[in-house]
Design a protein around this motif. Structure first.
Motif, PDB file in Angstrom:
ATOM      1  N   VAL A 188       2.739  11.697   7.160  1.00  0.00           N
ATOM      2  CA  VAL A 188       3.505  11.673   5.910  1.00  0.00           C
ATOM      3  C   VAL A 188       4.136  10.295   5.717  1.00  0.00           C
ATOM      4  O   VAL A 188       4.805   9.767   6.610  1.00  0.00           O
ATOM      5  CB  VAL A 188       4.603  12.754   5.923  1.00  0.00           C
ATOM      6  N   THR A 189       3.926   9.718   4.529  1.00  0.00           N
ATOM      7  CA  THR A 189       4.487   8.404   4.220  1.00  0.00           C
ATOM      8  C   THR A 189       5.581   8.464   3.161  1.00  0.00           C
ATOM      9  O   THR A 189       6.328   7.502   2.977  1.00  0.00           O
ATOM     10  CB  THR A 189       3.391   7.445   3.733  1.00  0.00           C
ATOM     11  N   ALA A 205      -1.401  20.278   1.396  1.00  0.00           N
ATOM     12  CA  ALA A 205      -0.636  20.286   2.641  1.00  0.00           C
ATOM     13  C   ALA A 205      -0.662  21.679   3.252  1.00  0.00           C
ATOM     14  O   ALA A 205      -0.383  22.674   2.582  1.00  0.00           O
ATOM     15  CB  ALA A 205       0.797  19.849   2.372  1.00  0.00           C
ATOM     16  N   VAL A 255      -3.904  11.415  -0.084  1.00  0.00           N
ATOM     17  CA  VAL A 255      -4.233  10.944   1.261  1.00  0.00           C
ATOM     18  C   VAL A 255      -4.859   9.558   1.111  1.00  0.00           C
ATOM     19  O   VAL A 255      -5.894   9.402   0.460  1.00  0.00           O
ATOM     20  CB  VAL A 255      -5.211  11.891   1.976  1.00  0.00           C
ATOM     21  N   SER A 264       2.803  12.013  -0.488  1.00  0.00           N
ATOM     22  CA  SER A 264       1.818  11.032  -0.021  1.00  0.00           C
ATOM     23  C   SER A 264       1.697  11.049   1.498  1.00  0.00           C
ATOM     24  O   SER A 264       2.684  11.197   2.219  1.00  0.00           O
ATOM     25  CB  SER A 264       2.187   9.623  -0.497  1.00  0.00           C
ATOM     26  N   THR A 265       0.449  10.897   1.959  1.00  0.00           N
ATOM     27  CA  THR A 265       0.165  10.825   3.387  1.00  0.00           C
ATOM     28  C   THR A 265      -0.845   9.705   3.621  1.00  0.00           C
ATOM     29  O   THR A 265      -1.406   9.150   2.673  1.00  0.00           O
ATOM     30  CB  THR A 265      -0.415  12.151   3.919  1.00  0.00           C
ATOM     31  N   THR A 320      -3.153  13.871   9.018  1.00  0.00           N
ATOM     32  CA  THR A 320      -2.572  12.717   8.331  1.00  0.00           C
ATOM     33  C   THR A 320      -1.147  12.493   8.834  1.00  0.00           C
ATOM     34  O   THR A 320      -0.621  13.272   9.630  1.00  0.00           O
ATOM     35  CB  THR A 320      -2.536  12.939   6.805  1.00  0.00           C
ATOM     36  N   ALA A 332      -1.516   5.102   9.414  1.00  0.00           N
ATOM     37  CA  ALA A 332      -0.993   6.315  10.045  1.00  0.00           C
ATOM     38  C   ALA A 332      -0.681   6.071  11.517  1.00  0.00           C
ATOM     39  O   ALA A 332       0.345   6.536  12.031  1.00  0.00           O
ATOM     40  CB  ALA A 332      -2.004   7.448   9.900  1.00  0.00           C
ATOM     41  N   SER A 388       3.241  14.202  11.619  1.00  0.00           N
ATOM     42  CA  SER A 388       1.814  14.491  11.508  1.00  0.00           C
ATOM     43  C   SER A 388       1.657  15.737  10.644  1.00  0.00           C
ATOM     44  O   SER A 388       2.427  16.694  10.780  1.00  0.00           O
ATOM     45  CB  SER A 388       1.207  14.736  12.891  1.00  0.00           C
TER      46      SER A 388
END
Length: 250
Positions: free
Chosen positions: A223-224, A198, A183, A228-229, A221, A235, A207
């Motif tokens: 999600v990227t 998660a 995060v 990874s977030t 968070t 965000a 989200s």
């Protein structure tokens, strides 16, 4: 000196041939017998018209435009691809027959994308899974291009021959429930990262609730990417971008 002049003259005379014959992609790409030729793809193919570059086993075949361009160039044709086409879908011509399972879907006045095979939930849509068919009407969110579906995940079971819609698919999941993820908070040159678990599965832009493995606190968070977030300004930007895309697709 005379030899040099003659050589230059020969090059000047030959240069137009080296440039290739300019051709344009046909607006309706169909083939008559399952063998796709340059003449069936391009107007002005001339002597290269009968050159077979692909075969069609089903109702359609999807060709990579860049590879077609290379093949055409080798045959002496110059297709500039002014519209930036990425894939070329070739369909069976009216006199070539077709797939019986899709015959019912091929009657109508509107061209729509349909599924060439039945797909299970979670299947990744591939180029060969899509075909253009005629239908009486199209879904309200019917994609205009196959690229909108290719690489996406089926959200539910999809039946062969049914018209495709954007609500059929979603971005592939990159995080599973229970995964340990990073995060990240980034703002004004400051970057902080912590680990969390998660609480559900998620795709890029979703989200996602994550439990801090140290404090056990649950935080929201976005999600990227795989594992990874993000929280904070990054965000918020991702959520705003995704919401605008959803609105545009309606």
């Amino acid at each position: 000196m005379k030899t040099l002049v003659l050589s230059l003259a020969a090059l000047l005379i030959a240069s137009p041939a080296l440039a290739g014959q300019a051709v344009s992609l046909r607006s309706d790409t169909t083939d008559a017998d399952g063998r796709v030729t340059l003449g069936e793809l391009f107007d002005g193919a001339g002597a290269a018209s009968d050159m077979v570059i692909a075969t069609r086993a089903g109702p359609t075949v999807v060709l990579d435009a860049a590879q077609v361009q290379i093949t055409a160039r080798r045959a002496g044709l110059d297709w500039s691809n002014p519209n930036g086409v990425r894939r070329i879908i070739v369909r069976a011509g009216s006199g070539s027959g077709g797939d019986g399972a899709l015959a019912g879907a091929s009657r109508g006045n509107v061209e729509v994308l349909a599924y060439a095979r039945s797909m299970a939930t979670g299947d990744i849509v591939q180029p060969e899974d899509l075909i253009w068919v005629k239908a009486a009407a199209s879904p309200s969110d019917a994609p205009r291009d196959a690229d909108a579906l290719i690489g996406m995940t089926a959200k539910r079971a999809l039946r062969q021959g049914s018209a495709a819609s954007l609500r059929d698919v979603s971005t592939p999941l990159v995080i599973k429930a229970g995964d340990i993820v990073a995060v990240t908070y980034e703002d004004a040159g400051v970057a902080l990262t912590l680990q969390g678990k998660a609480m559900a599965a998620g795709a890029v832009g979703d989200s996602l609730m994550v439990q801090n493995t140290a404090s056990k606190k649950i935080i929201e968070t976005v999600v990227t990417g795989p594992g990874s977030t993000a929280v904070g300004p990054q965000a918020m930007r991702l959520k705003a971008s995704r919401n605008s895309l959803r609105y545009a697709a309606r």
